[in-house]
Design a protein around this motif. Structure first.
Motif, PDB file in Angstrom:
ATOM      1  N   ARG A   7       0.838  -1.205   0.000  1.00 46.60           N
ATOM      2  CA  ARG A   7       0.000   0.000   0.000  1.00 46.60           C
ATOM      3  C   ARG A   7       0.870   1.250   0.000  1.00 46.60           C
ATOM      4  O   ARG A   7       0.560   2.240  -0.667  1.00 46.60           O
ATOM      5  CB  ARG A   7      -0.921  -0.015   1.221  1.00 46.60           C
ATOM      6  N   SER A   8       1.983   1.207   0.755  1.00 50.21           N
ATOM      7  CA  SER A   8       2.883   2.362   0.812  1.00 50.21           C
ATOM      8  C   SER A   8       3.481   2.648  -0.558  1.00 50.21           C
ATOM      9  O   SER A   8       3.567   3.798  -0.990  1.00 50.21           O
ATOM     10  CB  SER A   8       3.996   2.117   1.832  1.00 50.21           C
ATOM     11  N   VAL A   9       3.922   1.593  -1.254  1.00 47.61           N
ATOM     12  CA  VAL A   9       4.505   1.764  -2.584  1.00 47.61           C
ATOM     13  C   VAL A   9       3.474   2.336  -3.551  1.00 47.61           C
ATOM     14  O   VAL A   9       3.769   3.214  -4.358  1.00 47.61           O
ATOM     15  CB  VAL A   9       5.056   0.415  -3.099  1.00 47.61           C
ATOM     16  N   ARG A  10       2.225   1.837  -3.443  1.00 46.63           N
ATOM     17  CA  ARG A  10       1.176   2.336  -4.326  1.00 46.63           C
ATOM     18  C   ARG A  10       0.887   3.812  -4.074  1.00 46.63           C
ATOM     19  O   ARG A  10       0.687   4.581  -5.001  1.00 46.63           O
ATOM     20  CB  ARG A  10      -0.092   1.506  -4.136  1.00 46.63           C
ATOM     21  N   ARG A  11       0.876   4.202  -2.771  1.00 44.51           N
ATOM     22  CA  ARG A  11       0.638   5.610  -2.450  1.00 44.51           C
ATOM     23  C   ARG A  11       1.740   6.491  -3.012  1.00 44.51           C
ATOM     24  O   ARG A  11       1.474   7.558  -3.563  1.00 44.51           O
ATOM     25  CB  ARG A  11       0.509   5.787  -0.936  1.00 44.51           C
ATOM     26  N   ARG A  12       3.001   6.013  -2.865  1.00 40.76           N
ATOM     27  CA  ARG A  12       4.112   6.793  -3.412  1.00 40.76           C
ATOM     28  C   ARG A  12       3.998   6.906  -4.923  1.00 40.76           C
ATOM     29  O   ARG A  12       4.288   7.943  -5.512  1.00 40.76           O
ATOM     30  CB  ARG A  12       5.446   6.149  -3.030  1.00 40.76           C
ATOM     31  N   GLY A  13       3.570   5.800  -5.560  1.00 42.12           N
ATOM     32  CA  GLY A  13       3.416   5.821  -7.010  1.00 42.12           C
ATOM     33  C   GLY A  13       2.359   6.816  -7.452  1.00 42.12           C
ATOM     34  O   GLY A  13       2.535   7.543  -8.431  1.00 42.12           O
ATOM     35  N   ARG A  14       1.224   6.870  -6.691  1.00 38.76           N
ATOM     36  CA  ARG A  14       0.166   7.821  -7.050  1.00 38.76           C
ATOM     37  C   ARG A  14       0.637   9.252  -6.849  1.00 38.76           C
ATOM     38  O   ARG A  14       0.358  10.128  -7.668  1.00 38.76           O
ATOM     39  CB  ARG A  14      -1.089   7.534  -6.205  1.00 38.76           C
ATOM     40  N   ARG A  15       1.369   9.503  -5.724  1.00 39.30           N
ATOM     41  CA  ARG A  15       1.881  10.853  -5.480  1.00 39.30           C
ATOM     42  C   ARG A  15       2.851  11.269  -6.584  1.00 39.30           C
ATOM     43  O   ARG A  15       2.830  12.408  -7.055  1.00 39.30           O
ATOM     44  CB  ARG A  15       2.578  10.915  -4.120  1.00 39.30           C
ATOM     45  N   THR A  16       3.702  10.316  -7.012  1.00 42.09           N
ATOM     46  CA  THR A  16       4.655  10.619  -8.071  1.00 42.09           C
ATOM     47  C   THR A  16       3.946  10.949  -9.366  1.00 42.09           C
ATOM     48  O   THR A  16       4.324  11.878 -10.085  1.00 42.09           O
ATOM     49  CB  THR A  16       5.612   9.432  -8.289  1.00 42.09           C
ATOM     50  N   ALA A  17       2.898  10.179  -9.689  1.00 44.56           N
ATOM     51  CA  ALA A  17       2.168  10.415 -10.923  1.00 44.56           C
ATOM     52  C   ALA A  17       1.489  11.776 -10.906  1.00 44.56           C
ATOM     53  O   ALA A  17       1.523  12.528 -11.887  1.00 44.56           O
ATOM     54  CB  ALA A  17       1.130   9.305 -11.142  1.00 44.56           C
ATOM     55  N   VAL A  18       0.843  12.122  -9.773  1.00 44.34           N
ATOM     56  CA  VAL A  18       0.183  13.416  -9.662  1.00 44.34           C
ATOM     57  C   VAL A  18       1.207  14.547  -9.752  1.00 44.34           C
ATOM     58  O   VAL A  18       1.023  15.529 -10.485  1.00 44.34           O
ATOM     59  CB  VAL A  18      -0.603  13.503  -8.332  1.00 44.34           C
ATOM     60  N   ARG A  19       2.317  14.382  -9.028  1.00 46.33           N
ATOM     61  CA  ARG A  19       3.355  15.412  -9.036  1.00 46.33           C
ATOM     62  C   ARG A  19       3.947  15.569 -10.432  1.00 46.33           C
ATOM     63  O   ARG A  19       4.257  16.673 -10.866  1.00 46.33           O
ATOM     64  CB  ARG A  19       4.460  15.063  -8.044  1.00 46.33           C
ATOM     65  N   ALA A 226      14.519  16.051  -1.390  1.00 52.61           N
ATOM     66  CA  ALA A 226      13.792  14.805  -1.145  1.00 52.61           C
ATOM     67  C   ALA A 226      12.938  14.907   0.104  1.00 52.61           C
ATOM     68  O   ALA A 226      11.812  14.395   0.148  1.00 52.61           O
ATOM     69  CB  ALA A 226      14.787  13.641  -1.016  1.00 52.61           C
ATOM     70  N   ASP A 227      13.437  15.596   1.130  1.00 50.42           N
ATOM     71  CA  ASP A 227      12.713  15.721   2.392  1.00 50.42           C
ATOM     72  C   ASP A 227      11.455  16.576   2.244  1.00 50.42           C
ATOM     73  O   ASP A 227      10.467  16.353   2.944  1.00 50.42           O
ATOM     74  CB  ASP A 227      13.640  16.331   3.444  1.00 50.42           C
ATOM     75  N   GLN A 228      11.517  17.549   1.329  1.00 50.58           N
ATOM     76  CA  GLN A 228      10.403  18.488   1.177  1.00 50.58           C
ATOM     77  C   GLN A 228       9.546  18.220  -0.062  1.00 50.58           C
ATOM     78  O   GLN A 228       8.593  18.953  -0.317  1.00 50.58           O
ATOM     79  CB  GLN A 228      10.943  19.921   1.095  1.00 50.58           C
ATOM     80  N   ALA A 229       9.895  17.198  -0.830  1.00 52.00           N
ATOM     81  CA  ALA A 229       9.264  16.993  -2.133  1.00 52.00           C
ATOM     82  C   ALA A 229       7.752  16.825  -2.064  1.00 52.00           C
ATOM     83  O   ALA A 229       7.027  17.210  -2.985  1.00 52.00           O
ATOM     84  CB  ALA A 229       9.888  15.786  -2.829  1.00 52.00           C
ATOM     85  N   ASP A 230       7.253  16.257  -0.959  1.00 53.36           N
ATOM     86  CA  ASP A 230       5.816  16.026  -0.854  1.00 53.36           C
ATOM     87  C   ASP A 230       5.060  17.227  -0.297  1.00 53.36           C
ATOM     88  O   ASP A 230       3.826  17.193  -0.198  1.00 53.36           O
ATOM     89  CB  ASP A 230       5.532  14.800   0.018  1.00 53.36           C
ATOM     90  N   LYS A 257      11.927  15.872 -17.970  1.00 52.81           N
ATOM     91  CA  LYS A 257      12.705  14.658 -17.725  1.00 52.81           C
ATOM     92  C   LYS A 257      13.827  14.935 -16.728  1.00 52.81           C
ATOM     93  O   LYS A 257      14.065  14.142 -15.803  1.00 52.81           O
ATOM     94  CB  LYS A 257      13.282  14.143 -19.044  1.00 52.81           C
ATOM     95  N   ILE A 258      14.488  16.076 -16.893  1.00 54.00           N
ATOM     96  CA  ILE A 258      15.596  16.415 -16.001  1.00 54.00           C
ATOM     97  C   ILE A 258      15.084  16.732 -14.601  1.00 54.00           C
ATOM     98  O   ILE A 258      15.627  16.249 -13.597  1.00 54.00           O
ATOM     99  CB  ILE A 258      16.386  17.609 -16.575  1.00 54.00           C
ATOM    100  N   VAL A 262      15.977  14.667 -11.090  1.00 55.59           N
ATOM    101  CA  VAL A 262      16.562  15.287  -9.901  1.00 55.59           C
ATOM    102  C   VAL A 262      15.684  15.043  -8.680  1.00 55.59           C
ATOM    103  O   VAL A 262      16.170  14.682  -7.600  1.00 55.59           O
ATOM    104  CB  VAL A 262      16.752  16.800 -10.121  1.00 55.59           C
ATOM    105  N   ALA A 263      14.369  15.235  -8.837  1.00 54.72           N
ATOM    106  CA  ALA A 263      13.454  15.096  -7.705  1.00 54.72           C
ATOM    107  C   ALA A 263      13.379  13.664  -7.192  1.00 54.72           C
ATOM    108  O   ALA A 263      13.080  13.437  -6.022  1.00 54.72           O
ATOM    109  CB  ALA A 263      12.062  15.580  -8.102  1.00 54.72           C
ATOM    110  N   GLN A 264      13.669  12.681  -8.059  1.00 54.62           N
ATOM    111  CA  GLN A 264      13.509  11.284  -7.668  1.00 54.62           C
ATOM    112  C   GLN A 264      14.795  10.629  -7.178  1.00 54.62           C
ATOM    113  O   GLN A 264      14.781   9.460  -6.797  1.00 54.62           O
ATOM    114  CB  GLN A 264      12.942  10.481  -8.843  1.00 54.62           C
ATOM    115  N   VAL A 265      15.903  11.357  -7.163  1.00 59.39           N
ATOM    116  CA  VAL A 265      17.147  10.772  -6.657  1.00 59.39           C
ATOM    117  C   VAL A 265      16.968  10.354  -5.200  1.00 59.39           C
ATOM    118  O   VAL A 265      16.421  11.091  -4.381  1.00 59.39           O
ATOM    119  CB  VAL A 265      18.313  11.781  -6.781  1.00 59.39           C
ATOM    120  N   ASP A 266      17.433   9.168  -4.883  1.00 54.22           N
ATOM    121  CA  ASP A 266      17.374   8.644  -3.518  1.00 54.22           C
ATOM    122  C   ASP A 266      18.622   9.124  -2.767  1.00 54.22           C
ATOM    123  O   ASP A 266      19.744   8.719  -3.117  1.00 54.22           O
ATOM    124  CB  ASP A 266      17.340   7.114  -3.564  1.00 54.22           C
TER     125      ASP A 266
END
Length: 312
Positions: A7-19, A226-230, A257-258, A262-266
């Motif tokens: 569920r956590s992975v799915r939520r992150r995926g939805r947030r990423t798609a919306v963002r 990364a800490d503030q991305a959401d 794309k760039i 940058v926003a998705q770097v771990d």
């Protein structure tokens, strides 16, 4: 995988798609409203790098040469000597990232201009020539070259709320930071981040330590993003600010794309190494004679997955 983790992975995926959708809209709108910095002064340049004859052997890794321009007020930002040189790779699949630091005084061959310090390539031929020369040294031709003035860099760091870096030793700069930087984890605002990245005279290894400090600043910036991305509007407002001061030859799709990369770097998967060398004297000037074999080894190790071993 547990149900909770799924569920956590799915939520992150939805947030990423919306963002991603919102970010794409911001890029497209701002690019249309403020094309090539027509309204505001140019403080940032992002251009495709020269890659004639180069073959992209790692399409899943995005390579950007990041340059801090030493331009003074009134000087053209992309035709002065570069003060900070970091070749940054980002793996679009794993979200790993790495940085290969190049000491600015590295003595290299500049096509059409003979041998000189590597940062002179920006003065002679602009971002594309500098990208080519760094690529020749490391064995990886960057996809893009990103150049910024230091005052705007300071503003960007302040805009994201400052950064935290892990400083291995106390040092000071009598001009930029006379009170110095304490060892350990320290908080830096825009000006202090600039001073931390530019100081070298009190560092044991001079330009090599300065390049390593630049990588610490890059990691601090990415960790803060990364800490503030959401946080609603954080990424979008940052992109809009940069776009208002940006010269670029890229379209919205490439910019998206760039920005997404940058926003998705771990932050846990960021590595970095600095090309070492010996100190020489050419024409009465102190230069760095880079270890080319080391530079090529870093390129070979990072080319396919944007990862370098710890300890270099």
């Amino acid at each position: 995988m547990s149900a909770r983790r799924t569920r956590s992975v799915r939520r992150r995926g939805r947030r990423t798609a919306v963002r991603a959708g919102v970010l794409g809209g911001v890029l497209a709108l701002t690019a249309a409203v403020v094309p090539n910095a027509a309204v505001s002064s140019t403080q940032v340049s992002l251009v495709r790098a020269q890659s004639a004859g180069a073959v992209d052997l790692s399409p899943n890794v995005l390579w950007i040469l990041a340059v801090g321009s030493d331009a003074r007020p009134g000087e053209e930002m992309t035709r002065t000597r570069g003060d900070a040189l970091q070749l940054i790779g980002m793996d679009l699949r794993t979200h790993a990232a790495t940085s290969i630091g190049i000491p600015r005084d590295s003595w290299v061959e500049i096509p059409g201009y003979g041998s000189n310090r590597i940062n002179a390539a920006l003065y002679f031929g602009g971002p594309k020539l500098l990208g080519q020369v760094v690529g020749d040294l490391v064995g990886i031709q960057p996809d893009y070259v990103f150049v910024t003035r230091f005052p705007f860099f300071e503003q960007m760091v302040d805009d994201i709320g400052g950064i935290t870096v892990d400083n291995p030793r106390y040092f000071f700069d009598e001009n930029l930071k006379p009170n110095g930087f304490q060892a350990g984890k320290i908080r830096l605002g825009g000006y202090s981040a600039m001073a931390f990245a530019r100081s070298r005279h009190q560092l044991p290894a001079g330009d090599f330590d300065r390049s390593a400090n630049q990588q610490r600043v890059i990691r601090g910036i990415q960790a803060r993003i990364a800490d503030q991305a959401d946080r609603p509007g954080f990424i979008e407002s940052g992109v809009a600010t940069v776009m208002q001061h940006l010269y670029t030859d890229l379209g919205p799709a490439e910019l998206f794309k760039i920005a997404q990369a940058v926003a998705q770097v771990d932050p846990r998967r960021i590595t970095g190494c600095v090309v070492q060398g010996s100190i020489g004297n050419i024409g009465g000037a102190s230069v760095v004679l880079p270890y080319v074999d080391m530079a090529r080894r870093f390129g070979d190790e990072a080319r396919d997955d944007a990862t370098l071993p710890k300890g270099c």
